[in-house]
Write an enzyme that holds these catalytic residues in place. Structure first.
Site, mmCIF file in Angstrom:
data_model
loop_
_atom_site.group_PDB
_atom_site.id
_atom_site.type_symbol
_atom_site.label_atom_id
_atom_site.label_comp_id
_atom_site.label_asym_id
_atom_site.label_seq_id
_atom_site.Cartn_x
_atom_site.Cartn_y
_atom_site.Cartn_z
ATOM 1 C CG ASN A 216 -0.220 -0.085 2.504
ATOM 2 O OD1 ASN A 216 0.524 0.824 2.847
ATOM 3 N ND2 ASN A 216 -0.392 -1.180 3.237
ATOM 4 C CE LYS A 295 7.522 -12.269 -14.317
ATOM 5 N NZ LYS A 295 8.252 -11.651 -15.407
ATOM 6 N N PRO A 313 -2.463 -11.912 10.748
ATOM 7 C CG PRO A 313 -0.386 -12.319 11.735
ATOM 8 C CD PRO A 313 -1.135 -12.460 10.442
ATOM 9 C CG ASP A 314 -5.502 -6.729 14.514
ATOM 10 O OD1 ASP A 314 -4.603 -6.059 15.085
ATOM 11 O OD2 ASP A 314 -6.547 -6.221 14.070
ATOM 12 C CE LYS A 345 -10.167 0.565 12.006
ATOM 13 N NZ LYS A 345 -9.572 1.014 10.774
HETATM 14 O O1 C5P Z 1 -7.899 -2.940 11.318
HETATM 15 P P1 C5P Z 1 -7.174 -1.754 10.812
HETATM 16 O O2 C5P Z 1 -6.094 -2.085 9.816
HETATM 17 O O3 C5P Z 1 -8.010 -0.648 10.295
HETATM 18 O O4 C5P Z 1 -6.468 -1.164 12.122
HETATM 19 C C1 C5P Z 1 -5.475 -0.207 12.086
HETATM 20 C C2 C5P Z 1 -4.586 -0.317 13.310
HETATM 21 O O5 C5P Z 1 -4.315 -1.687 13.613
HETATM 22 C C3 C5P Z 1 -3.235 0.294 13.083
HETATM 23 O O6 C5P Z 1 -2.753 0.717 14.325
HETATM 24 C C4 C5P Z 1 -2.437 -0.873 12.516
HETATM 25 O O7 C5P Z 1 -1.047 -0.695 12.705
HETATM 26 C C5 C5P Z 1 -2.963 -2.019 13.331
HETATM 27 N N1 C5P Z 1 -2.981 -3.292 12.618
HETATM 28 C C6 C5P Z 1 -2.165 -4.332 13.043
HETATM 29 N N2 C5P Z 1 -2.210 -5.544 12.411
HETATM 30 C C7 C5P Z 1 -3.035 -5.750 11.399
HETATM 31 C C8 C5P Z 1 -3.879 -4.733 10.941
HETATM 32 C C9 C5P Z 1 -3.812 -3.511 11.559
HETATM 33 O O8 C5P Z 1 -1.392 -4.127 13.993
HETATM 34 N N3 C5P Z 1 -3.062 -6.940 10.805
#
Ligand code: C5P
Length: 410
Positions: A216, A295, A313-314, A345
């Site tokens: 991105n 590729k 993973p978040d 959020k």
């Molecule tokens: O869920 P979203 O991407 O909108 O959330 C944004 C926040 O969560 C930011 O602080 C981003 O760094 C963190 N984030 C994360 N891991 C992810 C997605 C987002 O730490 N997989």
């Protein structure tokens, strides 16, 4: 401006590094400082007082017998009411003279005469050593450096690298830009002194095959500015950075990663020992389920490859769920309804503070506008509205975080 209203004495002792001090004085003056330059006799063999006078816009003092001061006491006049004396370059001889408390040249005389702690507000002394590596590591210099530090001097550097003599080692003076950053940092309030701060920054890159991937437009600038601001505030900073083209802020430990999974791993390996976690990275929500080993090729049929995705993973939520989480700050890059999305959020991620910004208006830019959302409500940074430089915003955000950590301290 970072040094608006600051009064500094910049002293040059002899050394090839004197040429860097010309650039340094420009940076200091540009940042709003008033700079009086002092030069030793040997410094004048490397660079002229004319250059330093032209760049500082003020007369340069080179001798204790300079009769231009009406009371003939430049060493007293120069050091009263100044915010700091910076010696750059500080030669081995100059440091030895300071360690012994000598007063037989104008720089050591001025340093000895400066208010140092009794009565008047002390005048800090910052030293940027510059000398050959053997001179720097010599036991005599080690003793002298230890003595001046014990007497309250602050060392800026030296750096390791190529030396004018052709040797490689410790003793090289920091570059003008680095010294400038250190001087600015010196004056920042130490609101996070001793705190461990972990920051993620930049985009992630999710491989499709060995040469392609999904990423991105995040530049990492906000996260890097926060790392610099937290370090200026006295924190021990670890910066986990996705693929970005930015220099590491001075004094910051940087771990480079590429994908969200790598970022998650790097963060989780240190998160539980941190006091603060700031997630500024724009982490990809999904990654291709399987990156192709080779590729992907067009076969001429017009058929496109079908990609299957799995969720990443978040990272922020994982850290917030630790048994003893650090103070967690999340970022939200939105394209509309900032406050509403940020509130949702914040709750979903389980973090005390969420900072919202408009994605298209922040990615790649040097300025930004933030909306802070916490349990108490919302507040804009800058407070007066509009946009501000990311470094300025980072310093304001560090102040906000420090206040939330120890509400009575700030
Ligand atoms: O869920 P979203 O991407 O909108 O959330 C944004 C926040 O969560 C930011 O602080 C981003 O760094 C963190 N984030 C994360 N891991 C992810 C997605 C987002 O730490 N997989």
């Amino acid at each position: 401006m970072a040094l608006q209203g600051r009064r500094l004495v910049l002293a040059l002792s002899g050394g090839v590094a004197c040429y860097k001090s010309a650039d340094l004085v420009r940076l200091l003056v540009k940042a709003g400082a008033s700079v009086r330059v002092v030069m030793s006799e040997s410094a004048e063999r490397f660079i002229t007082a004319v250059t330093m006078q032209a760049l500082s816009g003020q007369p340069v003092v080179t001798s204790p017998w300079d009769a231009r001061e009406s009371n003939n006491m430049a060493h007293i006049n120069l050091t009263r009411g100044v915010d700091a004396i910076v010696i750059a370059p500080a030669s081995a001889d100059c440091i030895a003279a300071l360690a012994q408390g000598r007063a037989d040249d104008f720089i050591s005389l001025t340093c000895l005469a400066r208010p140092w702690g009794v009565g008047e507000q002390p005048c800090p002394l910052l030293l940027a050593p510059a000398m050959n590596r053997e001179m720097w590591s010599h036991p005599a210099t080690r003793r002298n450096v230890a003595q001046v530090v014990a007497d309250g001097a602050v060392l800026l550097g030296p750096a390791h690298g190529d030396q004018a003599c052709g040797e490689i080692g410790d003793g090289r003076m920091l570059e003008a830009e680095e010294l400038f950053e250190e001087i600015v940092a010196f004056f920042e309030p130490k609101l996070l002194q001793g705190q461990r701060v972990l920051i993620t920054a930049g985009p992630t890159f999710e491989a499709i095959d060995p040469v392609r991937g999904i990423t991105n437009l995040s530049s990492g600038k906000m996260g890097f500015a926060l790392a610099r601001a937290a370090r200026e505030a006295g924190a021990e900073v670890t910066l986990v950075a996705g693929p970005v083209a930015l220099d590491t802020p001075r004094g910051v430990r940087r771990i480079d990663v590429r994908s969200a999974v790598q970022m998650h791993e790097a963060v989780m390996s240190v998160a539980s020992s941190q006091d603060v976690f700031i997630a500024t990275a724009a982490v990809a929500d999904w990654r291709p389920a399987l990156a192709a080993e080779h590729k992907l090729k067009k076969d001429g049929s017009g058929r496109c490859p079908a990609l299957n995705f799995v969720e990443n993973p978040d990272i922020l939520a994982s850290v917030a769920r630790l048994p003893k989480p650090p103070y967690c700050v999340g970022f939200a890059a939105e394209s509309e309804k900032l406050a509403e999305h940020a509130r949702t959020k914040r709750e979903r991620k389980g973090v005390p503070l969420l900072v919202a910004n408009l994605g298209p208006a922040t990615f790649g830019r040097d300025d930004n506008a933030l909306l802070l959302v916490d349990e108490q409500g919302e507040r804009a940074l800058p407070e007066e509205g509009g946009r501000a430089d990311k470094l300025l915003l980072a310093r304001l955000l560090v102040r906000e975080i420090a206040q939330r950590l120890t509400p009575t301290r700030t």
